[in-house]
Design a protein around this motif. Sequence first.
Motif, PDB file in Angstrom:
ATOM      1  N   THR A  27     -19.197 -91.129  44.770  1.00  0.00           N
ATOM      2  CA  THR A  27     -17.995 -90.458  45.255  1.00  0.00           C
ATOM      3  C   THR A  27     -18.326 -88.983  45.474  1.00  0.00           C
ATOM      4  OG1 THR A  27     -16.629 -91.973  43.970  1.00  0.00           O
ATOM      5  CG2 THR A  27     -15.586 -89.945  44.718  1.00  0.00           C
ATOM      6  N   ASP A  28     -17.915 -88.440  46.613  1.00  0.00           N
ATOM      7  CA  ASP A  28     -18.139 -87.021  46.950  1.00  0.00           C
ATOM      8  C   ASP A  28     -19.627 -86.658  46.923  1.00  0.00           C
ATOM      9  OD1 ASP A  28     -15.367 -86.663  47.177  1.00  0.00           O
ATOM     10  OD2 ASP A  28     -15.190 -86.283  45.033  1.00  0.00           O
ATOM     11  N   ALA A  29     -20.457 -87.551  47.418  1.00  0.00           N
ATOM     12  CA  ALA A  29     -21.904 -87.308  47.459  1.00  0.00           C
ATOM     13  C   ALA A  29     -22.228 -86.036  48.226  1.00  0.00           C
ATOM     14  CB  ALA A  29     -22.607 -88.495  48.111  1.00  0.00           C
ATOM     15  N   GLY A  30     -23.132 -85.223  47.658  1.00  0.00           N
ATOM     16  CA  GLY A  30     -23.588 -84.009  48.321  1.00  0.00           C
ATOM     17  C   GLY A  30     -22.569 -82.894  48.371  1.00  0.00           C
ATOM     18  N   LYS A  31     -21.482 -82.996  47.595  1.00  0.00           N
ATOM     19  CA  LYS A  31     -20.445 -81.961  47.605  1.00  0.00           C
ATOM     20  C   LYS A  31     -20.367 -81.263  46.248  1.00  0.00           C
ATOM     21  CE  LYS A  31     -17.616 -83.793  51.271  1.00  0.00           C
ATOM     22  NZ  LYS A  31     -16.259 -83.986  51.756  1.00  0.00           N
ATOM     23  N   TRP A  32     -19.846 -80.039  46.277  1.00  0.00           N
ATOM     24  CA  TRP A  32     -19.617 -79.298  45.042  1.00  0.00           C
ATOM     25  C   TRP A  32     -18.360 -79.835  44.376  1.00  0.00           C
ATOM     26  CZ3 TRP A  32     -22.967 -76.017  42.879  1.00  0.00           C
ATOM     27  CH2 TRP A  32     -23.966 -75.449  43.684  1.00  0.00           C
ATOM     28  N   GLY A  33     -18.429 -80.012  43.060  1.00  0.00           N
ATOM     29  CA  GLY A  33     -17.275 -80.514  42.332  1.00  0.00           C
ATOM     30  C   GLY A  33     -17.268 -80.024  40.901  1.00  0.00           C
ATOM     31  N   THR A  34     -16.191 -80.344  40.222  1.00  0.00           N
ATOM     32  CA  THR A  34     -16.080 -80.013  38.807  1.00  0.00           C
ATOM     33  C   THR A  34     -16.814 -81.075  37.995  1.00  0.00           C
ATOM     34  OG1 THR A  34     -13.964 -81.159  38.809  1.00  0.00           O
ATOM     35  CG2 THR A  34     -13.895 -78.770  39.035  1.00  0.00           C
ATOM     36  N   PHE A  35     -16.864 -80.874  36.702  1.00  0.00           N
ATOM     37  CA  PHE A  35     -17.516 -81.825  35.808  1.00  0.00           C
ATOM     38  C   PHE A  35     -16.463 -82.789  35.263  1.00  0.00           C
ATOM     39  CE2 PHE A  35     -20.000 -77.986  35.971  1.00  0.00           C
ATOM     40  CZ  PHE A  35     -21.288 -78.450  36.119  1.00  0.00           C
ATOM     41  N   GLY A  36     -16.913 -83.874  34.656  1.00  0.00           N
ATOM     42  CA  GLY A  36     -15.978 -84.831  34.069  1.00  0.00           C
ATOM     43  C   GLY A  36     -16.335 -86.251  34.435  1.00  0.00           C
ATOM     44  N   GLY A  37     -15.448 -87.164  34.077  1.00  0.00           N
ATOM     45  CA  GLY A  37     -15.704 -88.574  34.354  1.00  0.00           C
ATOM     46  C   GLY A  37     -14.653 -89.456  33.710  1.00  0.00           C
ATOM     47  N   GLN A  38     -14.937 -90.742  33.699  1.00  0.00           N
ATOM     48  CA  GLN A  38     -13.975 -91.735  33.248  1.00  0.00           C
ATOM     49  C   GLN A  38     -13.789 -91.712  31.737  1.00  0.00           C
ATOM     50  OE1 GLN A  38     -14.091 -95.127  35.617  1.00  0.00           O
ATOM     51  NE2 GLN A  38     -13.122 -96.483  34.157  1.00  0.00           N
ATOM     52  N   ILE A  39     -12.544 -91.920  31.332  1.00  0.00           N
ATOM     53  CA  ILE A  39     -12.221 -92.037  29.912  1.00  0.00           C
ATOM     54  C   ILE A  39     -12.533 -93.467  29.473  1.00  0.00           C
ATOM     55  CG2 ILE A  39     -10.377 -91.918  28.195  1.00  0.00           C
ATOM     56  CD1 ILE A  39      -8.946 -89.926  30.062  1.00  0.00           C
ATOM     57  N   LYS A  40     -13.345 -93.605  28.436  1.00  0.00           N
ATOM     58  CA  LYS A  40     -13.740 -94.933  27.961  1.00  0.00           C
ATOM     59  C   LYS A  40     -12.618 -95.582  27.158  1.00  0.00           C
ATOM     60  CE  LYS A  40     -18.683 -93.852  27.725  1.00  0.00           C
ATOM     61  NZ  LYS A  40     -19.859 -93.739  26.840  1.00  0.00           N
ATOM     62  N   ASP A  41     -12.654 -96.894  27.063  1.00  0.00           N
ATOM     63  CA  ASP A  41     -11.665 -97.628  26.263  1.00  0.00           C
ATOM     64  C   ASP A  41     -11.659 -97.106  24.834  1.00  0.00           C
ATOM     65  OD1 ASP A  41     -10.978 -99.188  28.423  1.00  0.00           O
ATOM     66  OD2 ASP A  41     -12.284-100.865  27.863  1.00  0.00           O
ATOM     67  N   GLY A  42     -10.465 -96.846  24.312  1.00  0.00           N
ATOM     68  CA  GLY A  42     -10.329 -96.373  22.939  1.00  0.00           C
ATOM     69  C   GLY A  42     -10.598 -94.886  22.761  1.00  0.00           C
ATOM     70  N   GLU A  43     -10.900 -94.177  23.836  1.00  0.00           N
ATOM     71  CA  GLU A  43     -11.222 -92.746  23.767  1.00  0.00           C
ATOM     72  C   GLU A  43     -10.009 -91.936  24.217  1.00  0.00           C
ATOM     73  OE1 GLU A  43     -15.278 -90.443  24.972  1.00  0.00           O
ATOM     74  OE2 GLU A  43     -14.249 -91.459  26.598  1.00  0.00           O
ATOM     75  N   ASP A  44      -9.707 -90.860  23.497  1.00  0.00           N
ATOM     76  CA  ASP A  44      -8.610 -90.014  23.955  1.00  0.00           C
ATOM     77  C   ASP A  44      -9.152 -88.995  24.961  1.00  0.00           C
ATOM     78  OD1 ASP A  44      -8.973 -87.222  22.711  1.00  0.00           O
ATOM     79  OD2 ASP A  44      -9.159 -88.511  20.941  1.00  0.00           O
ATOM     80  N   PRO A  45      -8.284 -88.389  25.781  1.00  0.00           N
ATOM     81  CA  PRO A  45      -8.749 -87.495  26.846  1.00  0.00           C
ATOM     82  C   PRO A  45      -9.577 -86.306  26.363  1.00  0.00           C
ATOM     83  CG  PRO A  45      -6.497 -88.175  27.283  1.00  0.00           C
ATOM     84  CD  PRO A  45      -6.845 -88.674  25.905  1.00  0.00           C
ATOM     85  N   VAL A  46      -9.220 -85.710  25.215  1.00  0.00           N
ATOM     86  CA  VAL A  46      -9.987 -84.556  24.717  1.00  0.00           C
ATOM     87  C   VAL A  46     -11.399 -84.980  24.331  1.00  0.00           C
ATOM     88  CG1 VAL A  46     -10.150 -82.794  22.913  1.00  0.00           C
ATOM     89  CG2 VAL A  46      -7.945 -83.263  23.994  1.00  0.00           C
ATOM     90  N   ALA A  47     -11.515 -86.119  23.657  1.00  0.00           N
ATOM     91  CA  ALA A  47     -12.837 -86.619  23.279  1.00  0.00           C
ATOM     92  C   ALA A  47     -13.664 -86.937  24.527  1.00  0.00           C
ATOM     93  CB  ALA A  47     -12.700 -87.859  22.401  1.00  0.00           C
ATOM     94  N   ALA A  48     -13.013 -87.497  25.552  1.00  0.00           N
ATOM     95  CA  ALA A  48     -13.719 -87.804  26.803  1.00  0.00           C
ATOM     96  C   ALA A  48     -14.191 -86.522  27.475  1.00  0.00           C
ATOM     97  CB  ALA A  48     -12.806 -88.589  27.740  1.00  0.00           C
ATOM     98  N   PHE A  49     -13.343 -85.489  27.466  1.00  0.00           N
ATOM     99  CA  PHE A  49     -13.729 -84.190  28.033  1.00  0.00           C
ATOM    100  C   PHE A  49     -14.963 -83.651  27.318  1.00  0.00           C
ATOM    101  CE2 PHE A  49     -13.843 -79.637  27.625  1.00  0.00           C
ATOM    102  CZ  PHE A  49     -13.615 -79.168  28.898  1.00  0.00           C
TER     103      PHE A  49
END
Length: 204
Positions: A27-49
């Motif tokens: 997704t968005d190959a070759g483009k500038w973007g922010t960091f991050g990704g998918q939240i895993k099962d059982g993981e809260d958003p802060v832990a995923a960050f």
Amino acid sequence: MRRVVNAILTVNGGYLLQLRDDIPSLTDAGKWGTFGGQIKDGEDPVAAFTREVFEETNLLVESPRLLGTITVSGSRMLSSDVEFYIFHADVSEQMNLFRCNEGQCGGIFLADSLPVPLMSKYTRDFLYLHEYEKIRKTHTVVMCHGVFDVLHAGHLMHFDAAKQHGDFLIVSIVADRFVNKGPGRPIFPEEQRERILSALRVVD
């Protein structure tokens, strides 16, 4: 619905971005973007960050600030509905530890020198959201919304009049799939309409 963390990282007032690998399957190959990704099962958003940022940058941020959540319905760019958790963290004091573990490289950009044509649409939107949050604390913000497909003098007069009611003018546009002006409309796709409007001096 997929849940994703989006990490807006700032360094001395600039944005730390990642140049994604230029691989067509990404997704968005070759483009500038922010960091991050998918939240895993059982993981809260802060832990995923914290996990995603560390994996991608070698920086440890355990207390990011949640700017908000945005749900985006499946579109041309996204195959399914996605809930974005948008976080911000200032990593200025850790930059000596920075290492770009994913993507081609990292770069720091001030808000007025972002590589807009080479950024993903969602990255642009999220950074604009962060800029808006800063601006609204000290400025009166005015917003205009519309299709703005074939720009004409009436649109320009509308923007000028709106700007007189505040310090900062934001213009938002109707996405292509929601335009209901008859066959063959919009004439110009949303990316082109956005670029034309962004070039106007009156539009902040």
